[in-house]
Design an enzyme around this catalytic site. Sequence first.
Site, PDB file in Angstrom:
ATOM      1  N   LYS A  33      39.108  44.718  33.258  1.00  0.00           N
ATOM      2  CA  LYS A  33      40.489  44.590  32.793  1.00  0.00           C
ATOM      3  C   LYS A  33      40.558  44.879  31.292  1.00  0.00           C
ATOM      4  O   LYS A  33      39.727  44.396  30.527  1.00  0.00           O
ATOM      5  CB  LYS A  33      40.992  43.180  33.089  1.00  0.00           C
ATOM      6  N   SER A 108      48.612  39.618  35.938  1.00  0.00           N
ATOM      7  CA  SER A 108      48.520  40.793  35.096  1.00  0.00           C
ATOM      8  C   SER A 108      47.312  41.678  35.407  1.00  0.00           C
ATOM      9  O   SER A 108      47.186  42.792  34.875  1.00  0.00           O
ATOM     10  CB  SER A 108      48.429  40.362  33.631  1.00  0.00           C
ATOM     11  N   SER A 132      46.799  35.370  37.516  1.00  0.00           N
ATOM     12  CA  SER A 132      46.662  36.808  37.295  1.00  0.00           C
ATOM     13  C   SER A 132      45.444  37.462  37.929  1.00  0.00           C
ATOM     14  O   SER A 132      45.329  38.680  37.922  1.00  0.00           O
ATOM     15  CB  SER A 132      46.665  37.116  35.799  1.00  0.00           C
TER      16      SER A 132
END
Length: 413
Positions: A33, A108, A132
């Site tokens: 990420k 996210s 997330s």
Amino acid sequence: LDEAEAAARDAERAYAAGEGEERPLLGVPVGVKDVMDTAGLETSHGSAMFAGRVPERDAACVARVRAAGAVIAGKTNLFELAWGITSSNRYLGDCLNPWERSRSAGGSSGGSGAALALHQVPLTLGTDTGGSIRIPAALCGVVGLKPTRGRVSLRGAVPLSWTLDHAGPLARTVRDAALLYAAVAGHDPLDPGSRDAPARDVMARIEDGVRGMRLAVWRWALDEAEPEVRTTVTRAIDLLRAAGAAVEELTLPRVADLKETQRIVLGTDAYAFHAQRVERDPGAYGTDVLERLLRGKANTSAEHAAARRTRSEVRVAFDAAVAPYDALLLPTTPVTAPPSEGESAVALAARLTALTSPFNLTGLPAVSVPCGIASDGLPVGLQLVGRRWDEDTLLRAARAYEAARGPFPWPAV
């Protein structure tokens, strides 16, 4: 790409030299990420504020992944600064749901979930402040583990909330998630949020099943889900019962305190980290992120102190309620993947995090496992929550469900 290819060649040589047993992820491609630092590779945190930033050092968990032999295949998309429950991003572009391009991939860590569903990589790393990791896992039909708060170092990942942030793995199977978790878990004395807690080998008993386990259904959470999600998760629970687990119902305390406490702690922490940048260049932030930062600024010190006290009390209460059980069972999200456009980001966040954020507030480990396909053709996630520091039992229960469920389909792309 050149760096990844060079790392893959190095891994091939290491494997030929017999290093495979010592380095369990040798040669395995891992997506990271873009909120986590990667040495020599741009880390923008999904924000124009950090555009072009190339760190000199890896984040601690990335360094652990490399040490286990993995190849960093690239960075995965996210909502700006990880403060959103979609992965729509004005700087990096939008990440869409592989099952249906008009639907959200979640956030996210949506890029991490979508990359797995598309078979671009077998493993990814994500972060989780209100859901997330688990929400993209549920919406994309993959596995996502949020370990106990403090189990995985956050050093080198831009914080959203110093109090609520977690880092952890996403994968296509529970075993794969467990392998990546084992690589990144462990005390980091340079991270003030890290804890030196004893850990058992998560792979040692992962195939032992749930016979004799005591599981609990959080009835309130099940009732919060839309009917088809509730029905799908109930069928998953029935499979665990049929596999030999004792299943009871549980009422968790202080549910009314959860949402507002999370909002105040998260907003205040986020503004504290970004305060100088916000004052210097507010236009570098997206409109919705800036709005949330300014709301965090408006929280008073008394409100923040009271929220932190409430968090401590809820944490103790949840620990006591969950202690008699090997795992708690509930939906990951109350709905399947919503349309990527049309609903306000704030309203969507409140809807999707309702069943995940309680375990950021309390820090308990939680994993999402796909448990079915709804009539809209979108996946549903079963969430299992464990006792603090007991990831091995949690993953054993998750793996038992996965085995009872059988193979899960992949999106037709």
